[in-house]
Design a protein around this motif. Structure first.
Motif, PDB file in Angstrom:
ATOM      1  N   SER A  11       0.654  -1.324  -0.067  1.00 50.32           N
ATOM      2  CA  SER A  11       0.164   0.006   0.025  1.00 50.32           C
ATOM      3  C   SER A  11       0.739   1.325   0.119  1.00 50.32           C
ATOM      4  O   SER A  11       0.389   2.449   0.048  1.00 50.32           O
ATOM      5  N   ASP A  12       2.189   1.309   0.043  1.00 50.31           N
ATOM      6  CA  ASP A  12       2.887   2.343   0.049  1.00 50.31           C
ATOM      7  C   ASP A  12       3.004   2.893  -1.095  1.00 50.31           C
ATOM      8  O   ASP A  12       2.701   2.290  -2.242  1.00 50.31           O
ATOM      9  N   VAL A  13       3.006   4.264  -1.241  1.00 49.75           N
ATOM     10  CA  VAL A  13       3.231   5.045  -2.478  1.00 49.75           C
ATOM     11  C   VAL A  13       4.749   5.093  -3.072  1.00 49.75           C
ATOM     12  O   VAL A  13       5.646   5.511  -2.222  1.00 49.75           O
ATOM     13  N   VAL A  14       5.152   4.641  -4.345  1.00 47.81           N
ATOM     14  CA  VAL A  14       6.239   4.434  -4.913  1.00 47.81           C
ATOM     15  C   VAL A  14       6.498   5.504  -5.959  1.00 47.81           C
ATOM     16  O   VAL A  14       5.607   5.893  -6.771  1.00 47.81           O
ATOM     17  N   LEU A  15       7.389   6.544  -5.660  1.00 49.67           N
ATOM     18  CA  LEU A  15       7.602   7.749  -6.512  1.00 49.67           C
ATOM     19  C   LEU A  15       8.700   7.559  -7.555  1.00 49.67           C
ATOM     20  O   LEU A  15       8.486   8.208  -8.622  1.00 49.67           O
ATOM     21  N   ALA A  16       9.487   6.794  -7.492  1.00 47.93           N
ATOM     22  CA  ALA A  16      10.534   6.513  -8.678  1.00 47.93           C
ATOM     23  C   ALA A  16      11.234   5.133  -8.181  1.00 47.93           C
ATOM     24  O   ALA A  16      11.216   4.545  -7.284  1.00 47.93           O
ATOM     25  N   VAL A  17      11.800   4.632  -9.390  1.00 51.67           N
ATOM     26  CA  VAL A  17      12.597   3.397  -9.205  1.00 51.67           C
ATOM     27  C   VAL A  17      14.058   3.611  -9.716  1.00 51.67           C
ATOM     28  O   VAL A  17      14.249   4.246 -10.776  1.00 51.67           O
ATOM     29  N   TRP A  18      14.978   2.913  -9.417  1.00 52.46           N
ATOM     30  CA  TRP A  18      16.323   3.093  -9.957  1.00 52.46           C
ATOM     31  C   TRP A  18      17.247   2.015  -9.373  1.00 52.46           C
ATOM     32  O   TRP A  18      17.339   1.328  -8.053  1.00 52.46           O
ATOM     33  N   PRO A  19      17.963   1.229 -10.182  1.00 49.82           N
ATOM     34  CA  PRO A  19      18.828   0.064  -9.810  1.00 49.82           C
ATOM     35  C   PRO A  19      20.021   0.433  -9.113  1.00 49.82           C
ATOM     36  O   PRO A  19      20.524   1.652  -9.223  1.00 49.82           O
ATOM     37  N   HIS A  20      20.359  -0.275  -8.222  1.00 45.30           N
ATOM     38  CA  HIS A  20      21.855  -0.223  -7.484  1.00 45.30           C
ATOM     39  C   HIS A  20      22.216  -1.716  -7.482  1.00 45.30           C
ATOM     40  O   HIS A  20      21.859  -2.795  -7.460  1.00 45.30           O
ATOM     41  N   TYR A  21      23.802  -1.482  -7.864  1.00 38.90           N
ATOM     42  CA  TYR A  21      24.323  -2.786  -7.832  1.00 38.90           C
ATOM     43  C   TYR A  21      24.800  -3.644  -6.370  1.00 38.90           C
ATOM     44  O   TYR A  21      25.320  -2.649  -5.476  1.00 38.90           O
ATOM     45  N   ARG A  22      24.457  -4.660  -6.281  1.00 39.68           N
ATOM     46  CA  ARG A  22      24.997  -5.487  -5.019  1.00 39.68           C
ATOM     47  C   ARG A  22      26.175  -6.406  -5.431  1.00 39.68           C
ATOM     48  O   ARG A  22      25.644  -7.341  -5.995  1.00 39.68           O
ATOM     49  N   PRO A  23      27.271  -6.076  -5.143  1.00 44.24           N
ATOM     50  CA  PRO A  23      28.423  -6.845  -5.513  1.00 44.24           C
ATOM     51  C   PRO A  23      28.250  -8.258  -4.757  1.00 44.24           C
ATOM     52  O   PRO A  23      28.808  -9.192  -5.468  1.00 44.24           O
ATOM     53  N   ARG A  24      27.711  -8.338  -3.490  1.00 40.49           N
ATOM     54  CA  ARG A  24      27.783  -9.464  -2.828  1.00 40.49           C
ATOM     55  C   ARG A  24      26.905 -10.427  -3.720  1.00 40.49           C
ATOM     56  O   ARG A  24      27.179 -11.795  -3.667  1.00 40.49           O
TER      57      ARG A  24
END
Length: 356
Positions: A11-24
Motif C-alpha cells: 500500500s506504500d506510494v512509490v515515487l520512482a525506481v532506480w537500480p543499485h548494484y549489489r556486489p555480494r
C-alpha cells in the motif's frame, strides 16, 4: 513463507525506481523511492509478486537491462504523482525531491562507469600474468585459475573476489601482499564484496579500494582532468564543439566535465570541471537555468533548484587551494545557458584517446 498478499508495503506510494548494484550478489537490484509523508522520501529494495503469491526481489543481470526497466516504469510513476489530489506546494516539493534523488543516483553511476572504463584503458597493454607464475599461499591454491582469469581482464587488481557456487553466494576475498603473494581467503560479507568491486576502479589508478571512497574518487577526478584537456585535440570533439557553437551552445556538460567556450581574447574552447556549493550539493539540476560568470574560475557550479522551488543560477569559481579567481571586467560578465549530455558521451570520447 511470506506472501505478497500479506505485505504491508504493497500500500506504500512509490515515487520512482532506480537500480543499485549489489556486489555480494552480482546483481542489479531495483530500489524504489517511497513517499514518507511529512518526512523525506527513502530508498528501499523493491519487491515484486511471483507465482503462487510469492515475494521476489526485483533484480537484473546487468546495468543496461536494469536501467531500461527503470526508465520504462518511472514515467508512469511521475504521472501518478502529478495526478494526486494533494496541496500543489507539497506536490511541487515532492516532485523536486524525486528529481533530486534520481539525478544523484544517475550521476554517481555515470561517474563510476567512466572511471572504470578509464581504469581498464590505462592497463589495456599491461602484461597478463600466467596462472602458473602467480604466487599464492597454500590455502588459496584452489583459486589460481580463477585469479588468472580475473587478472587477464584487470591485471592491476590487488583485491579479488571468488566463490559463487550455483545459486548460493559464498564469497571470499584474496589480497595481494607487498611481497607479491596473494593472501589466504577471507570471508566476504557485504562490505568486503563492495571493497572488491571498488578495487576494479581504484586499483586501476594505483589507489586503495578500502580508503574513503569519496576521497578516492576525488583523486581520480584530478588524474582524469589532464585526459579531458586532451579531448580538445580530437577531430571528433572539435567537430562536435564547432556544431554546438553554430547552434549557439557555449557550455556543454557530461559526466562532471565541462566544455566551455571563452570568447575573450580569442581563447576558444576550454575544459572545466563541475563543482558544487554546500547548498547545491546533490540538488536538482535546473536544466533551463543559466550560468552567470563574473570571473575566470576553473570550476562550474551548475544551476540548481532548492527543495522549496527556488531557482538558483549557476556560477564559476576556483577551488579552495586555487586562490581567488581572476575577475572579469563588468562589461564582460556573461550569462550562458548550458546543455547537459548523457554520461556515456564522455566515456565514448575518452575511449578515443590513445595512451602513450
Amino acid at each position: 513463507m511470506l506472501k505478497w498478499s500479506e505485505l504491508k508495503r504493497v500500500s506504500d506510494v512509490v515515487l520512482a525506481v532506480w537500480p543499485h548494484y549489489r556486489p555480494r550478489f552480482e546483481r542489479w537490484m531495483m530500489q524504489e523511492l517511497i513517499d514518507k509523508g511529512e518526512f523525506a522520501p527513502i530508498w528501499r529494495g523493491r519487491m515484486v509478486p511471483g507465482e503462487n503469491d510469492r515475494v521476489l526481489a526485483d533484480h537484473y543481470p546487468d546495468r543496461e537491462t536494469a536501467i531500461a526497466a527503470a526508465n520504462a516504469l518511472n514515467p508512469t510513476l511521475q504521472q501518478a504523482l502529478a495526478a494526486r489530489a494533494i496541496d500543489p506546494v507539497i506536490k511541487r516539493s515532492l516532485t523536486l525531491k524525486v528529481d533530486k534523488a534520481l539525478q544523484a543516483r544517475q550521476r554517481l553511476q555515470d561517474e563510476e562507469a567512466l572511471m572504470l572504463a578509464e581504469a581498464l584503458r590505462r592497463h589495456a597493454d599491461d602484461e597478463r600474468p600466467d596462472a602458473a607464475a602467480l604466487k599464492l599461499v597454500p590455502d588459496s591454491e584452489r583459486y589460481r585459475q580463477e585469479l588468472a582469469e580475473q587478472l587477464a581482464k584487470m591485471p592491476y587488481l590487488k583485491v579479488a573476489k571468488f566463490g559463487r557456487t550455483g545459486n548460493i553466494w559464498r564469497y571470499v576475498l584474496l589480497y595481494l601482499g607487498p611481497d607479491g603473494v596473494w593472501s589466504k581467503p577471507y570471508p566476504a560479507g557485504e562490505k568486503a564484496a563492495q571493497t572488491a568491486e571498488r578495487a576494479k576502479i581504484a586499483n586501476g589508478f594505483n589507489l586503495s579500494a578500502s580508503s574513503h571512497w569519496g576521497k578516492t574518487k576525488s583523486k581520480i577526478r584530478q588524474i582524469l582532468l589532464p585526459r579531458a584537456n586532451q579531448l580538445l585535440q580530437l577531430a571528433s570533439v572539435q567537430r562536435m564543439l564547432a556544431e554546438a557553437l553554430a547552434r549557439g551552445e557555449r557550455v556543454l556538460v557530461s559526466n562532471g566535465i565541462v566544455f566551455w567556450y571563452e570568447p575573450d581574447g580569442g581563447v576558444g574552447w576550454l575544459v572545466k570541471e563541475t563543482s558544487s556549493t554546500g547548498e547545491s550539493e546533490g540538488a536538482t539540476i535546473w536544466k533551463e537555468g543559466t550560468i552567470v560568470s563574473t570571473n575566470h574560475g576553473r570550476l562550474v557550479v551548475l544551476p540548481y533548484v532548492k527543495e522549496n522551488g527556488e531557482h538558483v543560477r549557476g556560477h564559476t569559481k576556483n577551488g579552495p587551494n586555487d586562490g581567488r579567481a581572476l575577475p572579469r571586467h563588468p562589461n564582460h560578465y556573461v550569462e550562458i545557458p548550458f546543455h547537459l549530455y548523457d554520461g556515456d558521451l564522455m566515456i565514448g570520447l575518452f575511449g578515443e584517446l590513445p595512451y602513450e
